[in-house]
Design an enzyme around this catalytic site. Sequence first.
Site, mmCIF file in Angstrom:
data_model
loop_
_atom_site.group_PDB
_atom_site.id
_atom_site.type_symbol
_atom_site.label_atom_id
_atom_site.label_comp_id
_atom_site.label_asym_id
_atom_site.label_seq_id
_atom_site.Cartn_x
_atom_site.Cartn_y
_atom_site.Cartn_z
ATOM 1 C CB CYS A 240 -0.936 -0.006 1.199
ATOM 2 S SG CYS A 240 -0.088 -0.001 2.802
ATOM 3 C CG HIS B 288 -4.403 0.490 4.137
ATOM 4 N ND1 HIS B 288 -3.640 -0.170 3.204
ATOM 5 C CD2 HIS B 288 -5.561 0.842 3.486
ATOM 6 C CE1 HIS B 288 -4.303 -0.238 2.061
ATOM 7 N NE2 HIS B 288 -5.458 0.381 2.202
ATOM 8 C CG ASN C 173 -8.444 1.395 0.102
ATOM 9 O OD1 ASN C 173 -7.234 1.266 0.278
ATOM 10 N ND2 ASN C 173 -9.324 0.673 0.770
#
Length: 323
Positions: A136, A269, A289
């Site tokens: 991520c 994240h 995202n």
Amino acid sequence: MNKILFYLFVYGVVNSAAYDLLKAPNYFEEFVHRFNKDYGSEVEKLRRFKIFQHNLNEIIIKNQNDSAKYEINKFSDLSKDETIAKYTGLSLPIQTQNFCKVIVLDQPPGKGPLEFDWRRLNKVTSVKNQGMCGACWAFATLASLESQFAIKHNQLINLSEQQMIDCDFVDAGCNGGLLHTAFEAIIKMGGVQLESDYPYEADNNNCRMNTNKFLVQVKDCYRYITVYEEKLKDLLRLVGPIPMAIDAADIVNYKQGIIKYCFNSGLNHAVLLVGYGVENNIPYWTFKNTWGTDWGEEGFFRVQQNINACGMRNELASTAVIY
């Protein structure tokens, strides 16, 4: 107190209009069919059903009490720990060097528009899917550079996360990394190639970068301490979309709307702040995202402002300046 017990304590046990916990076996069979699940044995299938049932209970409670809506999705047979371990990837070591300049934003927020979104200006690239690779940090970092390139050159590009995974020796590829160290690595590597020249594999591999094909180069990077959460509005409009760290545990089953209850049990994240606005008198932030367009609001999610939702202010925001 765990999050389920918190909801029960504050609001009492409720039923969702969308889901019925008694129908969990039916929902689970539909889920297995929809996502082509093969558990290998009845023992494992039963274990997954129990996890699914637990997640369904949380979805029902949240749907009754949050302004956002939650749904059964591709993560619903995974425990939160499994989802975080497989589909995030932000690592927070005890100590990191300040390669990037640290700036304290301690002035009160300026007067800006009530709503702003870089997507409306066509400066945000398509939502990607990191898959089962803890990268991520690479996706959020490069998404910010893609947007900077679009702002500067009026062109959308797709940079190579795989180059970051394979060639960034500051971070740890699919085993995790940080935002500001990713910018540091890009400066040390000299640049980033296009994804078409270095395709995504969702796995650690040998470095194969071609310096002759670097499209984006970074000259400086910065980390920001924000005294006021609202100050992020000024920063967002000034520098472009901002990669930030969050705790993703409470967004796993998100479908749509503004999340009011997103706790922070530890940042894990990286996502990209792309805009802000107001809906039904609730001010919100919009994030991009990396779980594909079949998750959330076509890959994006919104959280309420000024409550440190998902711990979004607990780690310094990072940005970089491209040549």
